[in-house]
Design a protein around this motif. Sequence first.
Motif, mmCIF file in Angstrom:
data_model
loop_
_atom_site.group_PDB
_atom_site.id
_atom_site.type_symbol
_atom_site.label_atom_id
_atom_site.label_comp_id
_atom_site.label_asym_id
_atom_site.label_seq_id
_atom_site.Cartn_x
_atom_site.Cartn_y
_atom_site.Cartn_z
ATOM 1 N N HIS A 456 -12.306 -0.259 6.902
ATOM 2 C CA HIS A 456 -10.910 0.019 6.415
ATOM 3 C C HIS A 456 -10.960 0.306 4.706
ATOM 4 O O HIS A 456 -11.898 -0.028 4.163
ATOM 5 N N HIS A 457 -10.187 1.185 4.643
ATOM 6 C CA HIS A 457 -9.742 1.742 3.056
ATOM 7 C C HIS A 457 -8.719 0.789 2.225
ATOM 8 O O HIS A 457 -7.650 0.730 3.092
ATOM 9 N N LYS A 458 -9.186 0.206 1.263
ATOM 10 C CA LYS A 458 -8.135 -0.597 0.651
ATOM 11 C C LYS A 458 -7.747 -0.323 -0.876
ATOM 12 O O LYS A 458 -8.698 0.141 -1.239
ATOM 13 N N VAL A 459 -6.545 -0.642 -1.311
ATOM 14 C CA VAL A 459 -6.428 -0.757 -2.811
ATOM 15 C C VAL A 459 -6.550 -2.383 -3.052
ATOM 16 O O VAL A 459 -5.481 -2.954 -2.537
ATOM 17 N N ILE A 460 -7.328 -2.673 -3.794
ATOM 18 C CA ILE A 460 -7.515 -3.793 -4.153
ATOM 19 C C ILE A 460 -7.242 -4.114 -5.696
ATOM 20 O O ILE A 460 -7.662 -3.519 -6.362
ATOM 21 N N THR A 461 -6.408 -5.329 -6.057
ATOM 22 C CA THR A 461 -6.116 -5.664 -7.150
ATOM 23 C C THR A 461 -6.459 -7.093 -7.506
ATOM 24 O O THR A 461 -5.970 -7.916 -6.736
ATOM 25 N N GLU A 471 -8.413 -22.323 -19.373
ATOM 26 C CA GLU A 471 -9.654 -21.965 -18.656
ATOM 27 C C GLU A 471 -9.357 -21.224 -17.391
ATOM 28 O O GLU A 471 -8.169 -21.447 -16.830
ATOM 29 N N ILE A 472 -10.168 -20.548 -16.683
ATOM 30 C CA ILE A 472 -9.966 -19.846 -15.496
ATOM 31 C C ILE A 472 -9.829 -20.737 -14.254
ATOM 32 O O ILE A 472 -10.829 -21.546 -14.081
ATOM 33 N N SER A 473 -8.518 -20.832 -13.428
ATOM 34 C CA SER A 473 -8.666 -21.615 -12.279
ATOM 35 C C SER A 473 -8.945 -20.881 -11.284
ATOM 36 O O SER A 473 -9.850 -21.712 -10.419
ATOM 37 N N HIS A 474 -8.708 -19.711 -11.098
ATOM 38 C CA HIS A 474 -9.152 -19.036 -9.656
ATOM 39 C C HIS A 474 -8.536 -17.597 -9.792
ATOM 40 O O HIS A 474 -8.055 -17.225 -10.913
ATOM 41 N N PHE A 475 -8.855 -16.584 -8.809
ATOM 42 C CA PHE A 475 -8.429 -15.505 -8.911
ATOM 43 C C PHE A 475 -7.448 -15.033 -7.898
ATOM 44 O O PHE A 475 -7.624 -15.662 -6.573
ATOM 45 N N LEU A 476 -6.350 -14.196 -8.158
ATOM 46 C CA LEU A 476 -5.475 -13.869 -6.971
ATOM 47 C C LEU A 476 -5.951 -12.446 -6.642
ATOM 48 O O LEU A 476 -5.881 -11.403 -7.607
ATOM 49 N N ILE A 477 -6.069 -12.157 -5.403
ATOM 50 C CA ILE A 477 -6.363 -10.974 -4.961
ATOM 51 C C ILE A 477 -5.166 -10.299 -4.268
ATOM 52 O O ILE A 477 -4.616 -10.989 -3.327
ATOM 53 N N GLN A 478 -4.823 -8.956 -4.225
ATOM 54 C CA GLN A 478 -3.768 -8.465 -3.696
ATOM 55 C C GLN A 478 -4.505 -7.233 -3.028
ATOM 56 O O GLN A 478 -5.140 -6.454 -3.700
ATOM 57 N N MET A 479 -4.101 -6.958 -1.512
ATOM 58 C CA MET A 479 -4.735 -5.923 -0.983
ATOM 59 C C MET A 479 -3.797 -5.030 -0.368
ATOM 60 O O MET A 479 -2.978 -5.683 0.729
ATOM 61 N N VAL A 480 -3.924 -3.693 -0.317
ATOM 62 C CA VAL A 480 -2.923 -2.899 0.241
ATOM 63 C C VAL A 480 -3.996 -2.240 1.263
ATOM 64 O O VAL A 480 -4.909 -1.447 0.835
ATOM 65 N N ASP A 481 -3.687 -2.042 2.584
ATOM 66 C CA ASP A 481 -4.347 -0.988 3.599
ATOM 67 C C ASP A 481 -3.815 0.175 3.453
ATOM 68 O O ASP A 481 -2.757 0.501 3.897
ATOM 69 N N ILE A 482 -4.781 0.976 3.050
ATOM 70 C CA ILE A 482 -4.454 2.488 3.110
ATOM 71 C C ILE A 482 -5.438 3.283 4.292
ATOM 72 O O ILE A 482 -5.380 4.414 4.144
#
Length: 727
Positions: A456-461, A471-482
């Motif tokens: 698949h091709h994605k735009v990932i933020t 301190e860093i707690s975690h990461f938030l990933i946003q994914m749009v399928d193109i």
Amino acid sequence: MEINPSFLKNCPAPVIFLDWNLCIMDFSDNWVKEFGKSGNIVGKPFFEVMSNLPEALKSDIESCKSGKAQITGSDKVVTGNSDILWYSWRIGQCNKEHRIILFLEDITHRKIREDLLVKSQKVARIGGWQLDVLGNKVYWSSVTREILGVSEDFHASVESALSFYKEGPDRDLLAQVISDGIEKGIPWDTEHRIINTSGKEIWVRVIGEVESVGGKTVRLHGIFQDIDEKKRTELEYRKISERHMLATKKAGIGVWEYNIPDHKLKWDQNIYGLYGLKETDFKDAFEAWDACVHPDDYERATEMAQEAIRNRKDYIITFRIKTPSGEVRWMKSHGNIMWDDNGEAEKMIGITVDITDLKLTQDQLMESEESLHGVFENSSVGMALLDLEGKFTNVNESFCKSTGYLREELVGSHYRDVAFSENVDMYASLIEEFLRGEISTQQMVTKHLGKHGKIHHKVITVTVVKKTTGEISHFLIQMVDITPQIEAEKRLRNLLQISAMQNESLLNFAHIVSHNMRSHSANLTMITDFLLEGGMDKTEYDNTLDMLNKASKGLNETISHLNEVVQIKTGQEKKMDRILLKKIVNEVMGNVGALANEKKVKVEVDIPDGIEVMGITAYVESIVQNLLTNAIKYRDTQKKHCLVSIRASQDEEDVTLDVSDNGLGIDMEANRDKVFGMYKTFHRNKDAKGIGLFITKSQIDSIGGSIHVESEVGVGSTFRVKFIKAV
């Protein structure tokens, strides 16, 4: 004295006869059974045959020879292996015959048991005692004397024995149970404090049994055990329990115990207080439980208790109660299960805490979290939370749909499990940059590996989420399928390419129809004119009819070829299936194998298992068969070995099939643009019609594939077919 053979053989004890020089004369069967010495040992020195014997035995045998009639004894010996062996013996002698009779027994196991018993009594500090009622005498074992601190020559009476017990309740209780034992024959098991000769206070357990003769007590006896350490631990535990009860009451914690086999429940006073109940108002704790637990939670609480027992896990539950005033309060119980020696559930012990205030606070917090959670879950953008180790802690439905994985498959897994292999190093480097604080957000267009292997091709933020401490707690990933857009672009390019190919094919087809049909039409017109003119003799007439027949057949064959091409073109709309390539090749080999053997052509096949292509089965079979028969047909008969190889390989999107031969080859400089044209031939083969490769290419084009040829005259040809890989 003569030795009775029957007596010796059947003697129940291990016995052996020795001569005056201590050599073996004879022995019993039990001797063999006891010591395992058999065979030819008669006449051999006894102490050579029996090497591991105590020195005391040798000394006693010599004493017996010196005149003592009978000697008994026992002793131990340490072997070369450091084993300790114990023996007991009886020795007799026959002076007249100068014979020694020896009864010898290995008592090692018995001695070990006796030693263990003595040692266990000492370790457990268990002694014995006995009271001669008629003689007013008390007898103590060595362990009892040790506990009391008296010597072996100390003689005690009932009065002196009682004096060791602490004055007051302890001494009075023992005096009473002794009196009841003598007068009424009542046994006892009591605990007392004594003061030993060193002035130390010790807790002891006294067990008494009664022995009577003619209904009259003559003797008391029993066990005297030092339980000081256990008793003081028990008393200390009682103090701690009392303090614990006070602490739990202040903290609002109740303690309960459920006896599983008897189905009995016990509550402490704190639980009754938590529930706003009075213990005196109920028959037992179960009745109180039934009266106050919320009806909607009753069945669940009962079932969870049974489930905890079945699955051997802790019992943890949050439930509601109704107080007598009608107030609903929240409680939390946590219980641990105790198991008996047989692995059966014996009891469950736990605590109950009033969490009403905590529950209200949690509900308020949950309302705010639910609003945030709603945004997360209902977003059309795929969203996921990733911990610092790179594992998914939460994903929304859009993220699941975008990747093809279920939520339970993703949560707890590492991003490497779903990332495209080419991007793993890039993601790892990106996380390192986040952790070093160099960036806080990053957006990229990249490939992504779906659950079933589809790319698949994605735009990932990716965005960093921090704690209040920075301190860093975690990461938030946003994914749009193109992928749809990318595939649409790809389909558009393919459609344009297909349109161009179709236009070229239609133009080619029009030229073929125009040329071939015009030729056949002219030929038929000319022959018909001959027939209409007349004036031919029989031979000329027959020849003309034969020419007409051949022309008609030629026209029919041309129409058949054109019809086949049309069917292939219109057959593009057939639904393509997953086709196992190796199976098709094996079926074709079964059809063409006889031809290959007849033409002495060796065919090598290397098709890995499991390779699947998308296509129409009849087309794929026709493609393989046409390429293979062409390779056999256009073999180089001048070569000693004619070879054909069929090999396949695959990558992420395509399957490549190579059909190679060492045959006649094609002049590619002269014919590169004609190889797949209709009615194009390159060798003077009487069977060549120039239609096979044209149809093969048409079939390959119709299922979205491609074909390419590499060839050299006198060397051979390789036809390379690209199929769409089934995923």
